[in-house]
Motif scaffolding. Structure first.
Motif, PDB file in Angstrom:
ATOM      1  N   GLU A   1      18.611  10.352  38.525  1.00  0.00           N
ATOM      2  CA  GLU A   1      17.319  10.179  37.858  1.00  0.00           C
ATOM      3  C   GLU A   1      17.449  10.553  36.394  1.00  0.00           C
ATOM      4  N   ILE A   2      16.835   9.761  35.535  1.00  0.00           N
ATOM      5  CA  ILE A   2      16.796  10.092  34.105  1.00  0.00           C
ATOM      6  C   ILE A   2      15.346  10.150  33.697  1.00  0.00           C
TER       7      ILE A   2
ATOM      8  N   ARG B   1      10.253   8.019  35.427  1.00  0.00           N
ATOM      9  CA  ARG B   1      11.684   8.219  35.615  1.00  0.00           C
ATOM     10  C   ARG B   1      12.401   6.894  35.837  1.00  0.00           C
TER      11      ARG B   1
END
Length: 172
Positions: free
Chosen positions: A171-172, A161
């Motif tokens: 968060e991606i 992440r």
């Protein structure tokens, strides 16, 4: 004392178990040879070079003209020299070049006014730009001060992440 010509072009000076002393003027030594011991070279009656059982000892500076190297190793594997515009440490590829320090290792300008890189013993490695720390290694990764710019893409492996913010709250 014995002085003899070998008739072959060689000149032999023997001290017969005594010192051999060469003096350019009375009372000023230039070369002193001790029986079963050191050979000492003098400048203005001050010892500058002495042979020892382990090698040699130089008192004072040892100067080399530009582009003349100190060559070390049986095969002259390591060279240290200055060519008039830059200084070089060259390794001919016969292994690794190790630089060791008893404490921190620092790369700085000659006068110490600007820091490039600091390798802290048992700790971080710090990279500087214009005397300002920009990259700092930590136990959990790295810390960057300033902008991170990539000419291509930033890669994260699967199931990893990208976390942004103080919490991190994105968060991606």
């Amino acid at each position: 004392m014995c002085i003899r010509d070998s008739q072959q072009g060689d000149l032999y000076i023997s001290g017969e178990d005594d010192h051999i002393v060469l003096q350019p003027v009375d009372g000023e030594s230039a070369i002193v040879c001790d029986p079963n011991g050191a050979v000492n070279l003098y400048y203005d009656n001050s010892q500058k070079f002495q042979t020892t059982s382990g090698g040699a000892l130089v008192t004072g500076d040892l100067f080399f003209n530009d582009s003349h190297a100190i060559k070390l190793g049986t095969g002259q594997d390591l060279w240290i020299y200055h060519d008039g515009s830059g200084s070089f440490i060259l390794d001919n590829g016969t292994g690794d070049l190790h630089i060791r320090a008893s404490d921190d290792l620092k790369f700085e300008t000659a006068d110490g006014s600007e820091t490039y890189l600091v390798c802290n013993q048992n700790s971080s490695v710090d990279l500087y730009y214009d005397n300002s720390r920009k990259l700092h290694t930590r136990t959990d990764g790295i810390e960057v001060t300033g902008v991170v710019s990539a000419s291509d893409h930033i890669y994260l492996p699967d199931n990893k992440r990208l976390r942004l913010g103080n919490a991190p709250d994105l968060e991606i």
